[in-house]
Design an enzyme around this catalytic site. Structure first.
Site, PDB file in Angstrom:
ATOM      1  N   GLU A 125     -42.847 -24.786   2.238  1.00  0.00           N
ATOM      2  CA  GLU A 125     -42.157 -24.368   1.018  1.00  0.00           C
ATOM      3  C   GLU A 125     -40.664 -24.340   1.327  1.00  0.00           C
ATOM      4  O   GLU A 125     -40.220 -23.731   2.307  1.00  0.00           O
ATOM      5  CB  GLU A 125     -42.655 -22.975   0.576  1.00  0.00           C
ATOM      6  CG  GLU A 125     -42.028 -22.540  -0.732  1.00  0.00           C
ATOM      7  CD  GLU A 125     -42.889 -21.574  -1.533  1.00  0.00           C
ATOM      8  OE1 GLU A 125     -44.073 -21.378  -1.187  1.00  0.00           O
ATOM      9  OE2 GLU A 125     -42.367 -21.007  -2.504  1.00  0.00           O
ATOM     10  N   ARG A 126     -39.903 -25.050   0.509  1.00  0.00           N
ATOM     11  CA  ARG A 126     -38.445 -25.161   0.682  1.00  0.00           C
ATOM     12  C   ARG A 126     -38.075 -25.781   2.030  1.00  0.00           C
ATOM     13  O   ARG A 126     -37.056 -25.427   2.639  1.00  0.00           O
ATOM     14  CB  ARG A 126     -37.750 -23.804   0.534  1.00  0.00           C
ATOM     15  CG  ARG A 126     -38.154 -23.023  -0.701  1.00  0.00           C
ATOM     16  CD  ARG A 126     -37.912 -23.766  -1.966  1.00  0.00           C
ATOM     17  NE  ARG A 126     -38.397 -23.020  -3.128  1.00  0.00           N
ATOM     18  CZ  ARG A 126     -38.419 -23.545  -4.354  1.00  0.00           C
ATOM     19  NH1 ARG A 126     -38.032 -24.792  -4.583  1.00  0.00           N
ATOM     20  NH2 ARG A 126     -38.858 -22.836  -5.362  1.00  0.00           N
ATOM     21  N   ASN A 173     -45.779 -16.715   1.170  1.00  0.00           N
ATOM     22  CA  ASN A 173     -46.833 -16.913   0.163  1.00  0.00           C
ATOM     23  C   ASN A 173     -48.061 -17.294   0.992  1.00  0.00           C
ATOM     24  O   ASN A 173     -48.397 -18.456   1.143  1.00  0.00           O
ATOM     25  CB  ASN A 173     -46.459 -18.031  -0.813  1.00  0.00           C
ATOM     26  CG  ASN A 173     -45.293 -17.621  -1.702  1.00  0.00           C
ATOM     27  OD1 ASN A 173     -45.157 -16.454  -2.048  1.00  0.00           O
ATOM     28  ND2 ASN A 173     -44.449 -18.574  -2.055  1.00  0.00           N
ATOM     29  N   LYS A 250     -45.208 -10.280   1.786  1.00  0.00           N
ATOM     30  CA  LYS A 250     -44.615 -10.426   0.450  1.00  0.00           C
ATOM     31  C   LYS A 250     -45.651  -9.879  -0.515  1.00  0.00           C
ATOM     32  O   LYS A 250     -46.718 -10.470  -0.687  1.00  0.00           O
ATOM     33  CB  LYS A 250     -44.336 -11.896   0.170  1.00  0.00           C
ATOM     34  CG  LYS A 250     -43.880 -12.211  -1.257  1.00  0.00           C
ATOM     35  CD  LYS A 250     -43.513 -13.690  -1.404  1.00  0.00           C
ATOM     36  CE  LYS A 250     -43.100 -14.050  -2.820  1.00  0.00           C
ATOM     37  NZ  LYS A 250     -42.668 -15.459  -2.941  1.00  0.00           N
ATOM     38  N   GLU A 254     -43.594 -12.456  -7.319  1.00  0.00           N
ATOM     39  CA  GLU A 254     -43.871 -13.840  -7.715  1.00  0.00           C
ATOM     40  C   GLU A 254     -45.364 -14.169  -7.651  1.00  0.00           C
ATOM     41  O   GLU A 254     -45.767 -15.185  -7.091  1.00  0.00           O
ATOM     42  CB  GLU A 254     -43.053 -14.816  -6.863  1.00  0.00           C
ATOM     43  CG  GLU A 254     -41.549 -14.610  -7.025  1.00  0.00           C
ATOM     44  CD  GLU A 254     -40.688 -15.632  -6.307  1.00  0.00           C
ATOM     45  OE1 GLU A 254     -41.107 -16.152  -5.262  1.00  0.00           O
ATOM     46  OE2 GLU A 254     -39.566 -15.888  -6.800  1.00  0.00           O
ATOM     47  N   LYS A 322     -33.292  -9.488   1.483  1.00  0.00           N
ATOM     48  CA  LYS A 322     -32.463 -10.695   1.423  1.00  0.00           C
ATOM     49  C   LYS A 322     -30.993 -10.303   1.364  1.00  0.00           C
ATOM     50  O   LYS A 322     -30.656  -9.257   0.806  1.00  0.00           O
ATOM     51  CB  LYS A 322     -32.821 -11.528   0.197  1.00  0.00           C
ATOM     52  CG  LYS A 322     -34.173 -12.230   0.316  1.00  0.00           C
ATOM     53  CD  LYS A 322     -34.407 -13.209  -0.826  1.00  0.00           C
ATOM     54  CE  LYS A 322     -35.773 -13.873  -0.660  1.00  0.00           C
ATOM     55  NZ  LYS A 322     -36.064 -14.865  -1.710  1.00  0.00           N
ATOM     56  N   ASP A 327     -31.167 -14.053  -4.868  1.00  0.00           N
ATOM     57  CA  ASP A 327     -32.021 -14.977  -4.108  1.00  0.00           C
ATOM     58  C   ASP A 327     -31.242 -16.061  -3.360  1.00  0.00           C
ATOM     59  O   ASP A 327     -31.217 -17.209  -3.824  1.00  0.00           O
ATOM     60  CB  ASP A 327     -33.038 -15.633  -5.051  1.00  0.00           C
ATOM     61  CG  ASP A 327     -34.152 -16.345  -4.296  1.00  0.00           C
ATOM     62  OD1 ASP A 327     -34.206 -16.225  -3.064  1.00  0.00           O
ATOM     63  OD2 ASP A 327     -34.969 -17.024  -4.947  1.00  0.00           O
ATOM     64  N   GLU A 355     -32.134 -24.076   0.603  1.00  0.00           N
ATOM     65  CA  GLU A 355     -32.794 -24.225  -0.700  1.00  0.00           C
ATOM     66  C   GLU A 355     -31.787 -24.360  -1.835  1.00  0.00           C
ATOM     67  O   GLU A 355     -31.935 -25.200  -2.714  1.00  0.00           O
ATOM     68  CB  GLU A 355     -33.707 -23.012  -0.941  1.00  0.00           C
ATOM     69  CG  GLU A 355     -34.300 -22.996  -2.327  1.00  0.00           C
ATOM     70  CD  GLU A 355     -35.182 -21.772  -2.593  1.00  0.00           C
ATOM     71  OE1 GLU A 355     -35.385 -20.950  -1.679  1.00  0.00           O
ATOM     72  OE2 GLU A 355     -35.660 -21.644  -3.742  1.00  0.00           O
TER      73      GLU A 355
HETATM   74  C1  GCV Z   1     -41.500 -18.348  -0.460  1.00  0.00           C
HETATM   75  C2  GCV Z   1     -37.498 -18.002  -3.831  1.00  0.00           C
HETATM   76  C3  GCV Z   1     -38.030 -19.362  -3.471  1.00  0.00           C
HETATM   77  C4  GCV Z   1     -39.529 -19.321  -3.220  1.00  0.00           C
HETATM   78  C5  GCV Z   1     -39.792 -18.273  -2.134  1.00  0.00           C
HETATM   79  C6  GCV Z   1     -39.263 -16.938  -2.616  1.00  0.00           C
HETATM   80  C7  GCV Z   1     -39.440 -15.844  -1.566  1.00  0.00           C
HETATM   81  O1  GCV Z   1     -37.928 -17.622  -5.098  1.00  0.00           O
HETATM   82  O2  GCV Z   1     -37.711 -20.267  -4.498  1.00  0.00           O
HETATM   83  O3  GCV Z   1     -39.940 -20.594  -2.817  1.00  0.00           O
HETATM   84  O4  GCV Z   1     -41.146 -18.195  -1.805  1.00  0.00           O
HETATM   85  O5  GCV Z   1     -37.889 -17.054  -2.887  1.00  0.00           O
HETATM   86  O6  GCV Z   1     -38.485 -15.597  -0.853  1.00  0.00           O
HETATM   87  O7  GCV Z   1     -40.500 -15.269  -1.487  1.00  0.00           O
END
Ligand code: GCV
Length: 676
Positions: A125-126, A173, A250, A254, A322, A327, A355
């Site tokens: 992811e990313r 995730n 997490k 989301e 973060k 974000d 990203e």
């Molecule tokens: C891993 C952002 C990214 C998602 C990421 C999320 C996170 O929204 O676009 O890809 O998911 O951050 O940090 O959990």
């Protein structure tokens, strides 16, 4: 001048140097880690040939954790890993021409961790540098080959050389499958390769694992069966990996499951896991990246949800926050949670993978952004309560100190896709070891280690003199790196604008992106709030009041448009298009010049790079040249897209000394940037 430079595919990163002479090593002990240290000295020694160096594992009150004491003839450390770090420091000094004085070097953070967002099917992811180095694909994700082991070893060595000592092997995730016994065997195999280099293994876990993987009726953290399930799982993990680091979670974010699904709090969830890990010395890194549709300002939610829980977490829980409140944007103010949670351990989460910063196409050196963040003053415990000091144990007596970065590493030969993206991996490691390091020093070191002609190359008849290399390569390229993040802010989202990306891909511009039915905080108009009256998110006391989450004097400073730093202006204020800026221009004109300047900066970077061609091997030269062209095209798209879109609201002309747009707004709105 023509050097005979060997083509370089970038796989050796900043570790290209070969020894130029012999070294005699005195060390009374032997172990896997010490043997690596000795081998590194022999392979890369650039000091006086025949010199002697002593490696001494002996406690010294000045040395903390895996720190070390070093001079040109001796490295002393409390631990074997400290010796290895000292060796890398000594070699770095030799290779970059820094003198070695008697010095003690202690790490700023105890846990310096890379978070991999790698999925069990091998995708990332990313991730913008190929597939995962850990997981293959659905069918043989759990197999381990000799080739894998070599790669993991190279990865571990690179990390150790810059002080990184932890790796979370999978995406936040997280698949519940991660904790299956079959998968854990593979985790053990990875941990065994990483261990000699001092890298501890951690896993992201899915909160619903007890139900989904374990077949229980619930994953409620207060349920006795659930508690037992986690205890048993943790025991299984430690029987395989005795130095396992812990979990990253997490939860309720989301779409991920979490304790709130069962009417419980983040503290209930985190503490249940922490209790299971405690007997083995494991920790829980619980993420504060949460937001829901209900909150009127997404930037406020992490603080709103977590501040009431301050003091309610076990001491082996660290809240992972973060850097900014939204974000990983090109520029955000620091998250107000730093320094505010005084009774809970807090760790920063940075994003190394770009990203939101041009991915592996744009050259953006992130050290300047992280330096700005770490040195931001929270004022929480008086002047000088920087984010760095609030999180590294200088101010609060945290049981554990830690920092994490989302990795930009994949199977690409050069690991990171863009040769300059390696500098961000390097910078992350160096800053986690010393959070006061200056970006300039980091860039200087990295360029010397990564691009300086090797001793062998320099033995040809066309030897490049250090002074010439410094002047013609180092100085201009370093300058380019140091400007690169500000350039990206200028051509993407200057003056506090944020999250105006196209769709889900987060590469190109998309201030217009707002498909019907999508939750508002996933669309750019929610963030820029542009209308005919003006632009910007009102977070003042009369707006969302996000300013109240900052401690005075920041609250008032951000709240008052006259004192709010212009770099955060539209983050905190909604202002009319003709608002007069400090320089005397209107807000609209100022915005136009920022976009124009950002694009111009990238055009300059192209010139700088073309000019250094004689000093770079063709392989890396061409790759960077090619990527800079693409960056330029994209910067033009950003400028044109944003100015033409916002002009519909401002109704004002683009100042006439600015280059006219070359793209059509309609075309840009229909462009699929995910195909870039
Ligand atoms: C891993 C952002 C990214 C998602 C990421 C999320 C996170 O929204 O676009 O890809 O998911 O951050 O940090 O959990």
């Amino acid at each position: 001048m023509a050097l005979s430079l060997h083509a370089e595919n970038g796989h050796n990163l900043w570790l290209r140097s070969k020894s130029t002479g012999s070294v005699k090593i005195i060390c009374s002990k032997s172990s896997v880690t010490l043997n690596i240290a000795k081998q590194e000295l022999k392979n890369s020694w650039q000091g006086k040939s025949g010199a002697t160096i002593e490696l001494l594992v002996k406690s010294d009150p000045l040395i903390k954790g895996d720190g070390f004491k070093i001079n040109s003839g001796k490295i002393q450390a409390n631990t074997e890993l400290g010796i290895l770090y000292g060796v890398y420091e000594l070699l770095r000094h030799q290779q970059t021409g820094q003198s070695i004085n008697n010095e003690v070097s202690n790490p700023s953070y105890e846990r310096r961790i890379l978070d991999h967002w790698d999925n069990l099917n091998g995708t990332i992811e990313r991730g913008y540098a190929g597939l995962s180095i850990f997981w293959h694909n659905e069918k043989d994700s759990f197999t381990v080959t000799e080739k894998d082991k070599i790669l993991w070893q190279e990865y571990a060595r690179a990390n150790a050389s810059i002080g990184i000592n932890g790796a979370v092997l999978n995406n936040v995730n997280a698949s519940p499958q991660m904790l299956s016994s079959e998968c854990l065997k593979k985790v053990k195999a990875i941990a065994d390769v990483l261990r000699p280099f001092g890298i501890r293994t951690y896993l992201s876990v899915n909160f619903a694992s007890p139900a989904v993987l374990g077949g229980l009726k619930t994953s409620d953290p207060l349920d006795v069966e659930v508690i037992k399930w986690w205890e048993t799982k943790v025991k299984e993990i430690y029987s395989l990996i005795p130095d396992f680091g812990g979990f990253l979670v997490k939860a309720n974010s989301e779409g991920q499951p979490g304790p709130q699904d069962f009417g419980r709090t983040h503290a209930d969830g985190a503490n249940m896991m922490a209790d299971a890990l405690k007997p083995f010395g494991g920790i829980v890194m619980w993420r504060a990246f949460v937001y829901s549709q209900k909150e009127k300002d997404r930037a406020m939610q992490a603080y709103s949800e977590f501040m009431p829980l301050d003091g309610k977490f076990r001491n082996n829980v660290i809240i992972q926050v973060k850097n900014g409140p939204v974000d990983f944007q090109p520029r955000e103010p620091f998250s107000p949670l730093f320094g505010a949670m005084k009774k809970t351990s807090v760790m920063p989460e940075l994003q190394i993978t770009q990203e939101y910063l041009g991915q592996s196409i744009h050259m953006v050196f992130l050290a300047t952004m992280w330096e700005e963040f770490l040195q931001s003053d929270t004022y929480q415990e008086g002047i000088g309560s920087t984010v760095a000091r609030c999180t590294d144990g200088s101010i609060f007596q945290q049981k554990y100190t830690a920092i994490a970065g989302v990795a930009n590493i994949g199977l690409d030969t050069n690991w990171c896709g863009h040769p300059f993206a390696q500098a961000n991996w390097y910078a992350f490691g160096r800053l986690t070891w010393n959070d006061r390091l200056k970006s300039e020093q980091i860039a200087d070191e990295w360029l010397k280690l990564t691009f300086k002609p090797t001793a062998q190359e320099n033995k040809t008849e066309t030897t490049v003199l250090p002074i010439e290399w410094n002047h013609n390569f180092l100085i201009p390229v370093k300058q380019m790196m140091l400007e690169s993040r500000e350039a990206a802010v200028n051509y993407m989202m200057p003056l506090g604008l944020h999250h105006i990306f196209a769709g889900n891909n987060h590469y190109g511009p998309g201030p217009w992106y707002a498909p019907k039915g999508l939750r508002p905080d996933w669309t750019p108009p929610y963030y820029h709030q542009a209308d005919t009256n003006g632009i910007g998110f009102d977070r003042t006391q009369t707006g969302s009041n996000a300013v109240s989450q900052y401690r005075e004097p920041l609250n008032s400073k951000f709240n008052d448009v006259k004192t709010c730093p212009e770099i955060y202006l539209l983050w905190f204020h909604h202002l009319p298009w003709n608002y007069q800026m400090k320089r005397g221009r209107s807000l609209w004109a100022e915005m136009c010049y920022h976009y124009e300047n950002g694009l111009k900066q990238v055009r300059e970077f192209q010139k700088v790079w073309d000019k250094v061609q004689p000093y770079v091997d063709p392989e890396r030269f061409n790759l960077v040249q090619n990527k800079l062209r693409k960056q330029c095209i994209n910067a033009q798209e950003w400028k044109d897209g944003c100015l033409l879109y916002f002009q519909q609201f401002s109704g004002l002309p683009i100042p006439y000394d600015i280059e006219r747009p070359v793209n059509d707004l309609n075309d840009l709105e229909n462009r699929n940037f995910s195909k870039e």
